[in-house]
Scaffold this motif. Structure first.
Motif, PDB file in Angstrom:
ATOM      1  N   LEU A  23       0.843  -1.175   0.000  1.00 46.71           N
ATOM      2  CA  LEU A  23       0.000   0.000   0.000  1.00 46.71           C
ATOM      3  C   LEU A  23       0.884   1.233   0.000  1.00 46.71           C
ATOM      4  O   LEU A  23       1.955   1.260   0.595  1.00 46.71           O
ATOM      5  N   LEU A  24       0.405   2.290  -0.651  1.00 48.57           N
ATOM      6  CA  LEU A  24       1.183   3.521  -0.731  1.00 48.57           C
ATOM      7  C   LEU A  24       0.998   4.303   0.571  1.00 48.57           C
ATOM      8  O   LEU A  24       0.250   5.269   0.645  1.00 48.57           O
ATOM      9  N   VAL A  25       1.671   3.817   1.614  1.00 46.37           N
ATOM     10  CA  VAL A  25       1.574   4.435   2.924  1.00 46.37           C
ATOM     11  C   VAL A  25       2.971   4.741   3.413  1.00 46.37           C
ATOM     12  O   VAL A  25       3.865   3.908   3.331  1.00 46.37           O
ATOM     13  N   LEU A  26       3.181   5.922   3.942  1.00 46.63           N
ATOM     14  CA  LEU A  26       4.478   6.268   4.486  1.00 46.63           C
ATOM     15  C   LEU A  26       4.585   5.726   5.902  1.00 46.63           C
ATOM     16  O   LEU A  26       3.614   5.666   6.645  1.00 46.63           O
ATOM     17  N   VAL A  27       5.799   5.336   6.273  1.00 46.12           N
ATOM     18  CA  VAL A  27       6.039   4.807   7.603  1.00 46.12           C
ATOM     19  C   VAL A  27       6.942   5.760   8.372  1.00 46.12           C
ATOM     20  O   VAL A  27       7.530   6.674   7.810  1.00 46.12           O
ATOM     21  N   GLU A 380      -4.433  -4.401  -9.576  1.00 43.57           N
ATOM     22  CA  GLU A 380      -5.606  -5.017  -8.973  1.00 43.57           C
ATOM     23  C   GLU A 380      -5.548  -4.982  -7.451  1.00 43.57           C
ATOM     24  O   GLU A 380      -4.509  -5.261  -6.839  1.00 43.57           O
ATOM     25  N   ASN A 381      -6.677  -4.599  -6.829  1.00 44.30           N
ATOM     26  CA  ASN A 381      -6.834  -4.640  -5.373  1.00 44.30           C
ATOM     27  C   ASN A 381      -5.829  -3.767  -4.631  1.00 44.30           C
ATOM     28  O   ASN A 381      -5.360  -4.127  -3.553  1.00 44.30           O
ATOM     29  N   THR A 382      -5.485  -2.626  -5.217  1.00 44.24           N
ATOM     30  CA  THR A 382      -4.569  -1.696  -4.568  1.00 44.24           C
ATOM     31  C   THR A 382      -5.223  -0.314  -4.519  1.00 44.24           C
ATOM     32  O   THR A 382      -6.217  -0.059  -5.211  1.00 44.24           O
ATOM     33  N   PRO A 383      -4.675   0.608  -3.737  1.00 47.11           N
ATOM     34  CA  PRO A 383      -5.253   1.953  -3.661  1.00 47.11           C
ATOM     35  C   PRO A 383      -5.190   2.731  -4.969  1.00 47.11           C
ATOM     36  O   PRO A 383      -5.874   3.748  -5.099  1.00 47.11           O
ATOM     37  N   ILE A 384      -4.380   2.291  -5.930  1.00 46.96           N
ATOM     38  CA  ILE A 384      -4.291   3.041  -7.186  1.00 46.96           C
ATOM     39  C   ILE A 384      -5.060   2.366  -8.315  1.00 46.96           C
ATOM     40  O   ILE A 384      -4.950   2.776  -9.468  1.00 46.96           O
ATOM     41  N   MET A 385      -5.848   1.367  -8.008  1.00 48.66           N
ATOM     42  CA  MET A 385      -6.711   0.757  -9.019  1.00 48.66           C
ATOM     43  C   MET A 385      -7.846   1.728  -9.346  1.00 48.66           C
ATOM     44  O   MET A 385      -8.551   2.211  -8.452  1.00 48.66           O
ATOM     45  N   ARG A 518       4.151  -6.093 -16.033  1.00 48.86           N
ATOM     46  CA  ARG A 518       4.319  -6.031 -14.584  1.00 48.86           C
ATOM     47  C   ARG A 518       3.344  -5.009 -14.008  1.00 48.86           C
ATOM     48  O   ARG A 518       3.230  -3.903 -14.517  1.00 48.86           O
ATOM     49  N   PRO A 519       2.647  -5.366 -12.926  1.00 47.76           N
ATOM     50  CA  PRO A 519       1.780  -4.382 -12.275  1.00 47.76           C
ATOM     51  C   PRO A 519       2.630  -3.315 -11.586  1.00 47.76           C
ATOM     52  O   PRO A 519       3.843  -3.469 -11.448  1.00 47.76           O
ATOM     53  N   PHE A 520       2.019  -2.248 -11.160  1.00 44.09           N
ATOM     54  CA  PHE A 520       2.782  -1.173 -10.522  1.00 44.09           C
ATOM     55  C   PHE A 520       2.051  -0.661  -9.288  1.00 44.09           C
ATOM     56  O   PHE A 520       0.827  -0.682  -9.206  1.00 44.09           O
ATOM     57  N   LEU A 521       2.815  -0.229  -8.307  1.00 44.38           N
ATOM     58  CA  LEU A 521       2.297   0.401  -7.106  1.00 44.38           C
ATOM     59  C   LEU A 521       2.935   1.756  -6.869  1.00 44.38           C
ATOM     60  O   LEU A 521       2.465   2.529  -6.046  1.00 44.38           O
ATOM     61  N   GLY A 522       3.996   2.019  -7.564  1.00 49.07           N
ATOM     62  CA  GLY A 522       4.661   3.304  -7.464  1.00 49.07           C
ATOM     63  C   GLY A 522       5.213   3.679  -8.820  1.00 49.07           C
ATOM     64  O   GLY A 522       5.230   2.866  -9.751  1.00 49.07           O
TER      65      GLY A 522
END
Length: 636
Positions: A23-27, A380-385, A518-522
């Motif tokens: 998930l695109l969450v900062l820690v 799929e199934n991510t905050p950026i879908m 390839r899928p992407f999250l960032g």
């Protein structure tokens, strides 16, 4: 560095190539220190992330998901399908053996429970200016190659320049225009300076992720990076080659003299003494070999086998474990890809008609035991879908692109796959819709039932297929082609061996191909390599559709300029929406879990990290269980 693509319905990424996602969450930021040098803020750290936050502090003892007390020893083995004729995975020519990258390390490495974070491996620390105009890596002086020679900054510079000179064309084109200079400050210190006026994304992490090869070996042997060869340069990693038997077997052995065993990032990892890869011509033979005990670990992708064939005595006796393990990565964007380089595929109406020949619902119920879900998105199934019609920050961003954005993209929901009747292979409603689209596209049906254009040319489609993927996947595609033929399309499912398939794939010699993106999250410059228009007018091995869209290019560029997580998320949601609108492939299926079977001599952390199954990385061997299996005759 991105590797040559391989085809599978669902394939677990190898450790050197795995796709980390989250998930695109900062820690919480830990372990970073900034200090002023004049008016310039200099950051020094044990690792790097673009937004400056790292999950693990500088003094961390080990990654949270590993067992730091995991015993070393034993062997793990798995199957590979097809053939290989090279151990050089960085060349366009040849078909490289599995895990051929695993001997090589980079300045930074990733963890399996974080996204877009790099921690020092060959580098003990990283130093860069706040504007990310340059980066200095301070290397570990104890690092050495398997032949005992030290790993130095000279090797890093050599490896970087070797990739730019002899690497994949798409890599050279992307990286060369971003790099201003590479400077060896001393034997264990190297500085990269980046070109001004470009995005700061994928600069520090890209150079930190380049595999490091021995300059001495390349100069002494005269070997080239772009040639197919079985000889390999010494690596600095925990494994080295023990033996290679072309098209039969590859064995890697753990290096007892590996320099990095005590590093925190390596604790609890690389536990097997040997990793053995057994090659088979097709999966039917491979499965029988697993049942016989010829190899010991299997990640299943065939739903028919998973549903009905894992009932042999070793399963019922408990000698083989059959289980489903959670997969936290977004599913690979697998599907039937249209080759947009072909004139016949440029008409979107024709592509939409062809897509209607695929019946997910019937396929899943009749051939795949209802075990899959239909994939809709590249994330799929991510905050950026992308879901529904665009709104908020995403809508504002799309409006800012002006006429590049088709009006319907601003008001209509994101494209979803068509639905079909599960009761019969040929959905009559979809068939009628496809017929109408083909007529509108200028391919009417003749008296012989065949479709031709105004010139009298047959509508012919060649579907290239790797015959090592025989089984359920082959049956699915045969039914898809049968539906195409029912529409009057002259379609051919051309099954070729793995070597031919690789060559034809690289030469883009197909109309349709079962492949993946390839899928992407960032964001990152890898997005342009996969989905963007090649800057040099050439082609990319990682873009099987040959997509070249000004809209996609602009969105990727904008994502690279994002300065916050929120802004980045909006651009990537727009990218998912735009890719689905471009319609470059027919999405097929995915499963939320890994299907795994293995002889009961292995253990793994519980819970597993979200972004890697890690069976070659952080699982370990149970000697007592192994001896019991052998005593019972379960293993050969």
């Amino acid at each position: 560095m991105t590797q040559t693509r391989s085809v599978a319905a669902t394939r677990v990424a190898e450790p050197a190539q795995r796709l980390l996602a989250s998930l695109l969450v900062l820690v919480t930021a830990l372990g970073l220190a900034g200090m002023a040098r004049g008016e310039e803020t200099i950051i020094k750290s044990h690792g790097y992330s673009f937004y400056g936050d790292l999950t693990y502090p500088a003094d961390f003892d080990h990654f949270a998901y590993v067992n730091p007390e995991a015993p070393k020893g034993g062997e793990i083995s798995f199957a590979a399908l097809g053939t290989f004729d090279s151990m050089n995975p960085y060349a366009v020519k040849g078909r490289a053996g599995r895990l051929a990258t695993m001997m090589y390390e980079s300045l930074l490495t990733e963890s399996a429970d974080t996204y877009d974070e790099g921690y020092g491996l060959l580098a003990e620390s990283v130093e860069y200016d706040e504007g990310k105009n340059w980066v200095i890596f301070h290397m570990r002086p104890e690092a050495k190659f398997s032949d005992g020679t030290p790993v130095t900054a000279h090797d890093v510079k050599f490896s970087h320049e070797l990739l730019l000179e002899q690497g994949l064309p798409s890599y050279r084109a992307g990286v060369s225009k971003r790099m201003k200079s590479v400077e060896v400050i001393d034997d264990h210190t190297i500085k990269f300076t980046f070109v001004e006026g470009i995005s700061r994304r994928s600069l520090i992490d890209q150079v930190g992720g380049v595999p490091v090869w021995s300059k001495k070996w390349y100069e002494e042997t005269g070997a080239r990076l772009d040639e197919s060869r079985l000889e390999t340069s010494p690596g600095s990693g925990p494994y080295m080659i023990e033996s290679v038997n072309v098209n039969r077997r590859i064995v890697y052995k753990r290096n007892p003299d590996y320099w990095g065993w005590k590093l925190p990032i390596n604790k609890g990892r690389f536990n097997f003494d040997r990793i053995r890869v057994e090659y088979f011509g097709d999966d039917t033979v491979a499965f029988e070999a697993f049942k016989a005990g010829d190899y010991t670990f299997r990640v299943e992708s065939d739903s028919k086998k998973w549903a009905s064939n894992y009932n042999f005595p070793k399963i019922t006796d408990g000698q083989v474990i059959r289980t489903e393990l959670p997969d936290g990565t977004p599913p690979t964007a697998t599907g039937i890809v249209f080759n947009l380089r072909r004139d016949v595929m440029k008409d979107k109406r024709l592509r939409e008609a062809v897509a209607l020949a695929y019946n997910f619902e019937w396929t899943n119920e009749s051939l795949q035991y209802g075990l899959f879900k239909q994939r809709t998105s590249f994330s799929e199934n991510t905050p950026i879908m992308a879901t529904g019609a665009p709104e908020g920050a995403e809508l504002d961003f799309l409006k800012s692109l002006g006429d590049l954005v088709p009006p319907e993209m601003l008001t209509e929901p994101a494209r979803m796959p068509h639905t079909s009747s599960p009761e019969r292979l040929s959905d009559r409603r979809n068939l009628r819709s496809a017929m109408k689209l083909l007529d509108e596209a200028g391919w009417p049906v003749g008296s012989d039932g065949k479709r031709r254009n105004a010139k009298g040319e047959l509508l012919k489609l060649n579907f290239l297929f790797d015959k090592s993927n025989e089984g359920t996947l082959s049956g699915v595609m045969e039914n898809f082609v049968a539906n195409l033929e029912a529409m009057g399309i002259t379609a051919t499912l051309e099954k070729v061996d793995s070597a031919q398939y690789t060559l034809r794939e690289r030469e883009n010699d197909y109309d349709l191909i079962f492949d993946f993106y390839r899928p992407f999250l960032g964001t990152g410059t890898g997005l342009a390599q996969m989905y963007g228009t090649p800057a040099d007018g050439g082609d990319s091995l990682f873009n099987p559709a040959g997509l070249a869209s000004p809209l996609i290019d602009r969105i990727i560029d904008a994502s690279l300029q994002a300065t916050s997580v929120e802004e980045e998320r909006a651009t990537l949601m727009a990218l998912d929406r735009a890719l689905r609108h471009e319609f470059i492939m027919i999405p097929v299926w995915y499963k939320p879990n890994y299907w795994v079977a293995y002889y009961d001599q292995y253990e793994h952390p519980d819970p597993l990290p979200p972004f890697d199954l890690g069976y070659l990385d952080f699982w370990w061997f149970d000697q007592a269980k192994a001896e019991a299996l052998r005593a019972a005759g379960a293993l050969r």
